[in-house]
Enzyme design. Structure first.
Site, mmCIF file in Angstrom:
data_model
loop_
_atom_site.group_PDB
_atom_site.id
_atom_site.type_symbol
_atom_site.label_atom_id
_atom_site.label_comp_id
_atom_site.label_asym_id
_atom_site.label_seq_id
_atom_site.Cartn_x
_atom_site.Cartn_y
_atom_site.Cartn_z
ATOM 1 N N ILE A 59 71.275 48.767 25.592
ATOM 2 C CA ILE A 59 71.058 49.010 24.170
ATOM 3 C C ILE A 59 69.550 49.168 24.010
ATOM 4 O O ILE A 59 68.766 48.359 24.513
ATOM 5 C CB ILE A 59 71.614 47.858 23.301
ATOM 6 C CG1 ILE A 59 71.431 48.162 21.806
ATOM 7 C CG2 ILE A 59 71.003 46.524 23.660
ATOM 8 C CD1 ILE A 59 72.124 47.143 20.894
ATOM 9 N N SER A 60 69.120 50.232 23.356
ATOM 10 C CA SER A 60 67.699 50.560 23.298
ATOM 11 C C SER A 60 66.903 49.527 22.501
ATOM 12 O O SER A 60 67.423 48.833 21.630
ATOM 13 C CB SER A 60 67.494 51.938 22.673
ATOM 14 O OG SER A 60 68.051 52.949 23.479
ATOM 15 N N GLN A 61 65.627 49.462 22.806
ATOM 16 C CA GLN A 61 64.678 48.638 22.065
ATOM 17 C C GLN A 61 64.707 49.027 20.594
ATOM 18 O O GLN A 61 64.659 50.217 20.263
ATOM 19 C CB GLN A 61 63.285 48.853 22.645
ATOM 20 C CG GLN A 61 62.160 48.129 21.939
ATOM 21 C CD GLN A 61 60.804 48.560 22.469
ATOM 22 O OE1 GLN A 61 60.712 49.357 23.410
ATOM 23 N NE2 GLN A 61 59.750 48.051 21.878
#
Length: 216
Positions: A59-61
């Site tokens: 899950i992206s920053q």
């Protein structure tokens, strides 16, 4: 964990880091990121960092999600293609900012989990597809915005072809290790690009990426 307080603090941090679009900040503040993570990682949900979600994906920053979303400058009536569904977090953010989201994932299990999450949250303007994201979704085109949450060695031509007039595409371009987050705008026959900074994404899987899906 007080998730409401954590979301408020995350939004403050994103503001300090330069995110200015209030609609984007509001969407992030309203979206329970802890529900998009494995239970054992939920305690870290509101830290500004990427986290693993299984199947060699992340899950992206939050800052990168906010930056990419802000760069699309979305309007309510627009249609967006989200490549790399993953946990569904990016699709959930986009769904609060435009009329329709089409999201593509190469890992069927991740797509199914993401669909369940969004249904639970009452988000019903997202269409889920399974396949090679670099090929886009021709049957659903054109798109006002395209967001790619995986690194590619170059911009896949199908994604450019599927942009509407004045459409915007955000994609990390570079090597497996490091990429430049690139914003491309389609103005008539002209493509205008801008560098949004250095990033590090998981590789795009498929014909236009680095990784064959059979390696999963």
């Amino acid at each position: 964990m007080d998730t409401l307080k954590a979301r408020i603090e995350l939004v403050k941090e994103l503001r300090r880091k330069g995110i200015k679009d209030e609609r984007v900040l509001k969407a992030i503040g309203e979206t329970p990121r802890h529900l998009f993570l494995p239970p054992e990682l939920s305690h870290a949900a509101y830290a500004d960092e990427a986290l693993p979600i299984g199947y060699r994906q992340t899950i992206s920053q939050p800052y990168v999600v906010a930056l990419m979303t802000q760069s699309l400058a979305l309007q309510w009536q627009e249609k967006v293609l989200d490549i790399g569904t993953g946990s569904g977090y990016q699709a959930a953010i986009l769904a609060l900012l435009c009329a329709e989201v089409v999201t593509i994932e190469v890992v069927p299990e991740l797509s199914a989990e993401a669909r369940r999450r969004l249904e639970t949250l009452g988000i019903n303007n997202v269409q889920f597809l399974i396949g090679d994201g670099g090929k886009g979704a021709l049957d659903e085109a054109p798109f006002d915005g395209v967001i790619v949450a995986a690194a590619a060695p170059y911009t896949p031509q199908p994604l450019i072809d599927q942009l509407a007039e004045n459409g915007r595409l955000v994609i990390p371009i570079g090597s497996r290790e490091d990429q430049e987050l690139t914003l491309i705008k389609k103005v008539g026959a002209e493509l205008r690009s801008a560098n949004l900074g250095l990033v590090r994404f998981v590789p795009l899987i498929g014909r236009y990426g680095f990784t064959d899906p059979n390696m999963l």
